[in-house]
Design an enzyme around this catalytic site. Structure first.
Site, PDB file in Angstrom:
ATOM      1  N   LYS A   1      -6.518  22.875 -40.989  1.00 12.66           N
ATOM      2  CA  LYS A   1      -7.482  23.753 -41.400  1.00 12.66           C
ATOM      3  C   LYS A   1      -7.699  23.822 -42.902  1.00 12.66           C
ATOM      4  O   LYS A   1      -8.787  24.282 -43.294  1.00 12.66           O
ATOM      5  CB  LYS A   1      -7.145  25.071 -40.812  1.00 12.66           C
ATOM      6  CG  LYS A   1      -7.290  25.008 -39.100  1.00 12.66           C
ATOM      7  CD  LYS A   1      -8.566  25.211 -38.685  1.00 12.66           C
ATOM      8  CE  LYS A   1      -8.816  25.091 -37.168  1.00 12.66           C
ATOM      9  NZ  LYS A   1      -7.552  25.324 -36.227  1.00 12.66           N
TER      10      LYS A   1
ATOM     11  N   GLU B   1     -13.480  33.740 -38.744  1.00 13.64           N
ATOM     12  CA  GLU B   1     -12.870  33.883 -37.570  1.00 13.64           C
ATOM     13  C   GLU B   1     -11.580  32.913 -37.384  1.00 13.64           C
ATOM     14  O   GLU B   1     -11.566  32.075 -37.855  1.00 13.64           O
ATOM     15  CB  GLU B   1     -13.952  33.379 -36.426  1.00 13.64           C
ATOM     16  CG  GLU B   1     -14.042  32.128 -36.015  1.00 13.64           C
ATOM     17  CD  GLU B   1     -14.609  31.037 -37.166  1.00 13.64           C
ATOM     18  OE1 GLU B   1     -15.076  31.682 -38.070  1.00 13.64           O
ATOM     19  OE2 GLU B   1     -13.879  30.047 -37.305  1.00 13.64           O
TER      20      GLU B   1
ATOM     21  N   SER C   1      -2.735  17.282 -35.264  1.00 14.10           N
ATOM     22  CA  SER C   1      -3.618  18.375 -36.033  1.00 14.10           C
ATOM     23  C   SER C   1      -2.732  19.365 -36.637  1.00 14.10           C
ATOM     24  O   SER C   1      -2.943  19.954 -37.672  1.00 14.10           O
ATOM     25  CB  SER C   1      -4.527  18.894 -35.301  1.00 14.10           C
ATOM     26  OG  SER C   1      -3.920  19.441 -33.909  1.00 14.10           O
TER      27      SER C   1
HETATM   28  C1  LIG Z   1      -7.677  25.022 -34.751  1.00 20.74           C
HETATM   29  C2  LIG Z   1      -6.615  24.053 -34.293  1.00 20.74           C
HETATM   30  C3  LIG Z   1      -7.299  22.926 -33.378  1.00 20.74           C
HETATM   31  C4  LIG Z   1      -8.496  23.155 -32.958  1.00 20.74           C
HETATM   32  O1  LIG Z   1      -9.701  23.115 -33.543  1.00 20.74           O
HETATM   33  P1  LIG Z   1     -10.610  21.803 -33.790  1.00 20.74           P
HETATM   34  O2  LIG Z   1     -11.537  22.583 -34.701  1.00 20.74           O
HETATM   35  O3  LIG Z   1     -11.106  21.258 -32.543  1.00 20.74           O
HETATM   36  O4  LIG Z   1      -9.836  20.763 -34.772  1.00 20.74           O
HETATM   37  C5  LIG Z   1      -6.510  21.956 -33.102  1.00 20.74           C
HETATM   38  N1  LIG Z   1      -5.086  21.966 -33.550  1.00 20.74           N
HETATM   39  C6  LIG Z   1      -4.900  22.789 -34.425  1.00 20.74           C
HETATM   40  C7  LIG Z   1      -3.423  22.615 -35.152  1.00 20.74           C
HETATM   41  C8  LIG Z   1      -5.520  24.000 -35.028  1.00 20.74           C
HETATM   42  O5  LIG Z   1      -4.955  24.840 -35.605  1.00 20.74           O
END
Ligand SMILES: *Cc1c(COP(=O)(O)O)cnc(C)c1O
Length: 392
Positions: A87, A109, A374
């Protein structure tokens, strides 16, 4: 993959905003590409990504997972970014953009709180006031991130409507923005009205740019056979896929949250359950009933608990450029345990859905499989402790 001038990817996208927000969205649309392509901006962002965020994040060959799945599994370590997820790539880019556009306050948000933390972090760094809207249920289940945002100086505003999760937080943020159009709305995923989906995809595209470079220079591999990512709104997937979309030989796999099961009524598998509708300013696949009322989504992971899907992902999935899979809560929990015990990496619950997909694909021993990790699991420790304590 670029949208049309009106922000459409095939049937999906566009900008469906109330009159009050028209000017803001137009202003952003008319400026973002110029600012993003400016050499000064690029230099400033690249410097922050390198020295503040810690990029490039490693591309790690997971030997133990590779042995288990009889293939070559690489993990793109977005979990090692400052603040613990992908993010921050987007938050820093948009803060710089907001600064260049002369904005003096930020709203956002958040679901799991990762985007809220990333935004609060960027606001602390640049001395901008920050309001983060968050569903009341998410405030409960992601307490460490709420504490972080507050310590960073952000105001956390609970969304009390609906399922009290991400969708409701987004509604509240948009409502506030309509009343306060001078604020810059820093959206956390490839969702919202055009140009946000394209803006966020461009800022996250650094992920696939690095994967490409790292495969080539560190492993002498031209392209991977698979890139796998979880999908909430779709920003980490869009970022991990971006520079591979035109390489037709690279299979792109998007993993949705099935919750308790796609057809149990407790799911967030939007691609499978959704139909064409408008949500949060764009036309896309939406989980809705025959009257167009949103069906409340459910997933154990707050970051995937969203009844829409970014328009670019909707188009990639519908056109079959991208393979859609899903993982249930239980499959994600088991995948998190596997990754932790085999590789010593505790993933975010969201990312664990992408790991769970390794069970569902028949790989060749020569395949090169990149999983976008992620985020890290610190924020999910309560959930993990509860689950594994019960010995399930
Ligand atoms: C916010 C988040 C997601 C989901 O959001 P995307 O916009 O689909 O990437 C996935 N993994 C993590 C660790 C997140 O913080």
């Amino acid at each position: 993959m670029k949208p049309t001038i009106d922000g459409f990817y095939g049937n999906f996208g566009g900008a469906f905003v109330p009159e009050m927000l028209h000017k803001n969205v137009e202003e952003l649309k008319n400026n973002y590409i110029t600012i993003l392509s400016d050499s000064e901006f690029k230099k400033e962002l690249a410097g922050l990504l390198k020295n503040y965020v810690g990029r490039p994040t490693p591309l790690y060959k997971a030997e133990n997972l590779s042995r288990i799945y009889k293939t070559n599994v690489f993990l793109k370590r977005e979990d090692l970014n400052h603040t613990g997820a992908h993010k921050i790539n987007n938050a820093l880019g948009q803060i710089l953009l907001a600064k260049k556009m002369g904005k003096t306050s930020i709203i956002a948000e958040t679901g799991a709180g990762q985007h809220g933390v990333a935004t609060a972090t960027a606001c602390a760094l640049f001395g901008l006031p920050c309001k983060v809207f968050m569903g009341e249920l998410d405030i409960e289940r992601q307490a460490p991130n709420v504490a972080r945002m507050k310590m960073l100086g952000a105001e956390v505003i609970p969304a009390l409507s609906g399922s009290k999760t991400l969708k409701d937080a987004t509604n509240e943020a948009i409502r506030y923005w309509i009343a306060n159009p001078e604020a810059y709305y820093l959206i956390g995923s490839v969702v919202g009205p055009h140009p946000y989906p394209d803006l966020v995809a461009r800022l996250q595209a650094v992920i696939s740019k690095e994967i490409k470079q790292q495969l080539l220079t560190e492993n002498s591999i031209e392209n991977p056979d698979y890139v796998i990512a979880c999908v909430g709104g779709g920003s980490n997937a869009a970022g991990a896929f971006y520079h591979f979309i035109d390489n037709e030989d690279v299979k792109l796999v998007a993993v949705e949250a099935a919750g308790e099961g796609v057809n149990t009524g407790k799911s967030a598998a939007t691609f499978q359950l959704g139909s064409l509708g408008v949500i949060h300013g764009n036309q896309t696949l939406v989980m809705q009933n025959s009257e167009g009322q949103i069906i409340e989504p459910y997933s154990i992971s707050a970051g995937l608990d969203y009844p829409g899907i970014g328009p670019m992902l909707a188009e990639l999935l519908t056109s079959k450029r991208c393979i859609g899979l899903d993982a249930t809560d239980l499959e994600a929990l088991e995948a998190a345990k596997l990754l932790t015990q085999q590789e010593g990496i505790i993933p975010a619950l969201e990312s664990a859905h992408a790991i769970a997909a390794l069970e569902k694909i028949k790989f060749k021993p020569t395949d090169v499989v990149v999983v976008n990790l992620s985020g890290r699991g610190d924020k999910d420790m309560d959930t993990y402790m509860n689950y594994f304590k019960n010995g399930k």
